[in-house]
Design an enzyme around this catalytic site. Structure first.
Site, PDB file in Angstrom:
ATOM      1  N   ASP A  26      -8.614  -7.218   7.303  1.00  0.00           N
ATOM      2  CA  ASP A  26      -8.212  -8.620   7.395  1.00  0.00           C
ATOM      3  C   ASP A  26      -8.038  -9.126   8.819  1.00  0.00           C
ATOM      4  O   ASP A  26      -7.520 -10.213   9.028  1.00  0.00           O
ATOM      5  CB  ASP A  26      -6.905  -8.833   6.624  1.00  0.00           C
ATOM      6  N   GLU A  27      -8.476  -8.353   9.816  1.00  0.00           N
ATOM      7  CA  GLU A  27      -8.222  -8.763  11.195  1.00  0.00           C
ATOM      8  C   GLU A  27      -9.293  -8.214  12.126  1.00  0.00           C
ATOM      9  O   GLU A  27      -9.660  -7.043  12.036  1.00  0.00           O
ATOM     10  CB  GLU A  27      -6.840  -8.250  11.632  1.00  0.00           C
TER      11      GLU A  27
END
Length: 346
Positions: free
Chosen positions: A94-95
């Site tokens: 997610d990053e």
């Protein structure tokens, strides 16, 4: 991504929208992998024991993780990034870091790139993302947390050093409770305090991390965005408010660490052969114990059993234990050259 796992679950199940939600664990055992913003309002966060989370939020709903779904959504998002730059360094599902200095669209303003990417993510996945824009990795990461959820922030070269000066060091990305306490004992509680210390002093007390801290105190971070970075290990650690001197209590703290490590392995189809336990004592001295298996670790019970044996080998503890860490290394990705996308800052 904003509360990624939890947001995917709320997207796919309308009955969960607007409700406090935890992905992973259960009301009785395990740890929280991700928490919705409704749950975070009660103080629930990732890596928290499930029983603690339930105590903080009695209405908390637990759902099992669906890593295949999260990976598929992450791949959709990665394809959007690739429309703008090939310089993509994944930190987790997610990053990521993106270097858009020279981008494929020829856009001149990074804030406009971030707005366009976030809008496209929303259009394709139905999920919101936040962005931090700056001239180096450290400040971009710090900026990404300023206007969450569904926002973005900019830290310019002119404002970077001043921003760091006012920031508590415990808010620095990568500074956990143990490092924050070590810095506090040196009289360092803000970026300005850190800036006042010499490089020699920081190297003496922080070792090889000294030059990094010396730089970021001045808004300087020379690390490049590296799309070819290969993860060498999967690890988790926890710092305790009070020291532990009982072996059984210390062993109990290894289970949530084992669960977190194995969850990452399952999510990304990786495993490893070397299990390492790190023990940090109340006087800040530390010990490590490792074992390398003939073959890859096959399940969480194997990892936990070996970790408990390694921990028992240093008992009785010379001082109360303030931190325990568990790492799985010699990963199969070192042979395949693939990058596992681990879940850290959810």
């Amino acid at each position: 991504m904003d509360a990624f796992y939890a947001s995917v679950e709320q997207r796919d199940n309308p009955e969960l929208r607007g409700k406090p939600l935890a992905v992973g664990g259960s009301a009785a055992r395990g740890v929280v992998a991700a928490a919705s913003y409704e749950a975070r309002a009660f103080g629930v966060h990732s890596a928290m024991p499930s029983v603690t989370a339930k105590r903080k939020c009695p209405a908390l709903i637990f759902v099992p993780p669906r890593f295949e779904v999260y990976k598929a959504v992450s791949q959709q998002i990665r394809e959007i990034f690739a429309e703008y730059t090939p310089l993509i360094e994944p930190l987790s599902l997610d990053e990521v870091y993106l270097n858009v200095t020279e981008n494929l669209k020829g856009m001149e303003i990074a804030t406009e790139i971030a707005l366009e990417i976030r809008a496209k993510i929303k259009q394709v996945t139905g999920l919101s993302a936040s962005a931090g824009i700056s001239y180096n990795k450290f400040l971009a990461k710090m900026a990404s947390d300023l206007n969450k959820p569904n926002g973005q922030a900019v830290i310019t070269p002119k404002n970077g050093p001043g921003f760091v000066e006012t920031l508590p060091v415990k808010k620095f990305h990568g500074v956990g409770p143990a490092t924050a306490e070590r810095l506090r004992k040196l009289g360092i509680e803000t970026g300005l305090d850190l800036k006042s210390k010499s490089l020699a002093l920081l190297q003496e007390h922080l070792g090889k991390s000294g030059p990094y801290f010396y730089g970021i105190a001045r808004g300087i971070d020379e690390r490049q965005v590296r799309p070819d970075r290969i993860r060498k290990s999967v690890g988790a650690e926890d710092t305790f408010v009070e020291g532990i001197d009982n072996l059984d209590l210390a062993k109990a703290e290894l289970r949530p660490l084992s669960e977190k490590v194995w969850r990452c392995c399952e999510a990304h189809d990786i495993t490893g052969k070397t299990i390492t336990v790190k023990i940090k004592y109340a006087d800040f001295s530390q010990a490590t114990r490792s074992r390398t298996l003939a073959g890859a670790a096959s399940d969480i019970d194997m990892i936990l059993e070996i970790a408990e044996t390694l921990l028992a080998s240093v008992f009785p503890f010379k001082h109360p234990v303030r931190l325990l860490g568990l790492t799985l290394s010699l990963l199969n990705t070192e042979l395949s050259g693939q990058e596992p996308q681990l879940d850290r800052g959810l």
